[in-house]
Design a protein around this motif. Structure first.
Motif, PDB file in Angstrom:
ATOM      1  N   ASP A 163      40.630  43.943  40.220  1.00  0.00           N
ATOM      2  CA  ASP A 163      40.744  42.522  40.551  1.00  0.00           C
ATOM      3  C   ASP A 163      41.967  41.919  39.860  1.00  0.00           C
ATOM      4  OD1 ASP A 163      40.394  39.944  41.368  1.00  0.00           O
ATOM      5  OD2 ASP A 163      38.342  39.730  40.610  1.00  0.00           O
ATOM      6  N   GLU A 164      43.033  41.766  40.620  1.00  0.00           N
ATOM      7  CA  GLU A 164      44.281  41.153  40.136  1.00  0.00           C
ATOM      8  C   GLU A 164      44.727  41.729  38.804  1.00  0.00           C
ATOM      9  OE1 GLU A 164      45.410  37.374  41.073  1.00  0.00           O
ATOM     10  OE2 GLU A 164      43.620  36.811  42.211  1.00  0.00           O
ATOM     11  N   THR A 191      37.423  37.378  44.109  1.00  0.00           N
ATOM     12  CA  THR A 191      36.638  37.740  42.926  1.00  0.00           C
ATOM     13  C   THR A 191      35.141  37.677  43.240  1.00  0.00           C
ATOM     14  OG1 THR A 191      38.361  37.020  41.407  1.00  0.00           O
ATOM     15  CG2 THR A 191      36.124  37.096  40.535  1.00  0.00           C
ATOM     16  N   GLU A 196      38.879  40.747  36.742  1.00  0.00           N
ATOM     17  CA  GLU A 196      39.966  39.781  36.598  1.00  0.00           C
ATOM     18  C   GLU A 196      40.009  39.300  35.154  1.00  0.00           C
ATOM     19  OE1 GLU A 196      40.848  36.657  39.799  1.00  0.00           O
ATOM     20  OE2 GLU A 196      39.937  35.478  38.224  1.00  0.00           O
TER      21      GLU A 196
END
Ligand SMILES: Nc1ncnc2c1ncn2[C@@H]1O[C@H](COP(=O)(O)OP(=O)(O)O)[C@@H](O)[C@H]1O
Ligand SMILES: [Mg+2]
Lengths: 287, 235
Positions: B160-161, B45, B87
């Motif tokens: 991001d994820e 991140t 995220e």
């Protein structure tokens, strides 16, 4: 009838308080900034109005076409040049800096205009009145209230129905992610302060027509605005109008009981509402 | 690597005194899909935040289309065509679904993505367009976050994820939509803890470990052993 009259007069007075409060509410809503200098900026706007009207002989309401953009420009410059630097996780720096700004504005006004009370003269408008259902209403208070409603309606429109308002709300929600949308938060904050001080200009001119003013009265206007915001609920502009009206009615009804109680009863109403509804009557909702 | 779309050389990142990235060297070419894997806290991140400018990087550490973007503000980098699906989605709660999408277009770049195109990709969002974004399910919120990034018509999109906290069936749906997204010539960096997912959609992979690149390779050529060594640091 006397009591009804007090309530109606208080409601109209509330319009002025709502105008004091709207800019405060806007700034806090967008950038969590509590502007201690807000009242002094209102007074500054009144003095700008004084300068414009004495220099040009314009009617003070017409002077708005100059004072509004000047105050907006001051707001943008102030935010970009000074206040943006104070914003962060800590609430204290902006409080201290705007407090200092308050002192500076008061002293500058003293230097520039002396401590003598001044007034904006609006001619016949000041004393004109009309009858309504047995009550006699001043044209100026009624006009002030109408302007407050229009200003708040306009701000509400900007906030919820324009790209600028969307940007205000996005930056207020999440500054980091808002920047990923290509929004420069410093610029957005500058625009928010510009808009707030444009409203302040209107408030200042109407204040100056209604009563006499001198450089020291800013603090009192800040308190009234602040109380209206808190009563109405933070971040809700219509609530701010309601807050102004409640404050205004409390004051006129208090004054009806005993003329010395006007200011005090406003503060008491504020404290009661704060005790019963700590988040104000209409806490933040969307349009 | 002068013609890489994005080039990182010796990228460092700090949170106060804590250093989270140490001299990361990485590049992504135009049209490429890159996977970045690594354990929790490895710095994935942080890397995304550095690329997007949310975390300041030094001059010369990141270049985009040959232009040094280290030191640019996040909004300036966004304008250049780098968008992120952050995220945890991070939608704007005060904005409706439609407004969340519209604000993605604020950067004013031209390209294939528009409100209609996003609604075509995720029809449920059109039904829900006037709702508060936070009233949606997790999967629908993720669709809004993806749509919001696409609305910028970026040439590089960072994920991001995106499967974090979502039910497997929803993750499958979202990954099914990915080729339709990236197929349009956009480059993408996909950060995932789910290694299999990440490898299946990417052509190259980097592994981060404690702020350093511990592995680089083709997604179909790296071996399981290399990955577990790079991931956990087990020799
Ligand atoms: N805001 C922050 N302040 C201080 N340390 C942070 C912050 N965010 C992340 N870190 C630290 O930086 C390291 C990398 O975090 P992160 O980039 O979030 O990892 P990942 O995304 O790979 O799980 C971790 O050690 C984490 O504790
Ligand atoms: Mg992470």
């Amino acid at each position: 009838m006397d009591w009804l009259n007090a309530v109606v007069q208080g409601t109209l007075l509330g319009g002025l308080y709502a105008l004091f409060a709207a800019g405060l509410s806007l700034i806090f809503g967008v950038m969590r900034l509590v502007n201690i200098a807000h009242g002094d900026l209102i007074v500054l706007a009144a003095y700008l109005g004084l300068t414009v009207t004495t220099a040009t002989g314009m009617h003070p309401l017409l002077a708005l076409v100059l004072v509004v953009p000047v105050m907006a420009a001051i707001g943008y410059a102030l935010q970009r040049g000074l206040l943006n630097q104070t914003l962060g996780d800590d609430l204290l720096p902006p409080l201290l800096v705007t407090f200092g700004l308050s002192v500076i504005i008061q002293n500058a006004l003293l230097e520039g205009y002396t401590a003598d009370p001044q007034k904006l003269s609006a001619g016949a408008l000041e004393t004109a009145s009309f009858g309504l259902g047995g009550l006699t209403l001043g044209v100026l208070p009624a006009l002030t209230f109408a302007i407050a409603v229009v200003v708040i309606w306009g701000l509400q429109r900007v906030f919820y129905h324009t790209p600028l308002g969307r940007a205000f709300r996005a930056v207020s929600d999440n500054q980091d992610i808002a920047q990923l949308m290509g929004l420069n938060r410093r610029h957005i904050f500058g625009l928010a302060m510009a808009l707030a001080l444009a409203v302040t200009a209107v408030a200042g001119i109407l204040l100056g027509i209604r009563t006499s003013f001198d450089p020291s009265i800013g603090g009192g206007r800040l308190i009234f605005g602040f109380e209206a915001v808190i009563i109405g609920g933070l971040g809700n502009l219509w609530g701010t109008l309601a807050g102004g009206v409640i404050l205004g009615v409390a004051q006129t009804v208090g004054a009806k009981i005993d003329p010395g109680w006007q200011i005090l009863s406003g503060h008491i109403a504020f404290l009661i509402i704060l005790a019963v509804r700590p988040n104000g009557l209409f806490p933040r909702i969307s349009a | 690597m002068p013609d890489a779309l994005l080039n990182m050389t010796g990228l460092d990142a700090h949170y106060g005194d804590f250093q989270a990235l140490y001299g990361v060297d990485m590049h992504i070419d135009a049209g490429e899909v890159l996977a970045i894997i690594g354990a929790n806290g490895a710095g994935k991140t942080t890397l995304m935040r550095a690329i997007t400018g949310l975390l300041k990087s030094g001059p010369g550490q990141i270049s985009h289309s040959g232009v040094d973007i280290g030191g640019l503000r996040a909004d300036e980098i966004a304008m250049r065509g780098i968008a992120m699906v952050p995220e945890g989605r991070q939608l704007f709660p005060s904005l409706s679904v439609k407004e969340n999408l519209m604000i993605g277009a604020q950067v004013g770049r031209n390209g294939p993505w528009s409100l209609d195109a996003v609604y075509d990709l995720f029809p449920i969002l059109e039904e829900r367009r006037d709702q508060q974004s936070t009233s949606l399910s997790g999967g629908q919120q993720q669709m809004v976050a993806i749509g919001r990034a696409l609305m910028a018509n970026p040439d590089l999109i960072l994920f991001d994820e995106i499967s974090l906290g979502l039910a497997p069936v929803i993750i499958k749906d979202i990954y099914k939509a990915l080729p339709g997204i990236i197929g349009q010539g956009m480059s993408a960096i996909i950060v995932e803890q789910d290694i299999t997912k990440a490898l299946s959609v990417s052509s190259r992979v980097y592994c981060l470990q404690e702020g350093r690149v511990s592995l680089e390779g083709g997604s179909d050529t790296v071996s399981r052993e290399d990955i577990s060594r790079a991931y956990f640091g087990i020799e």
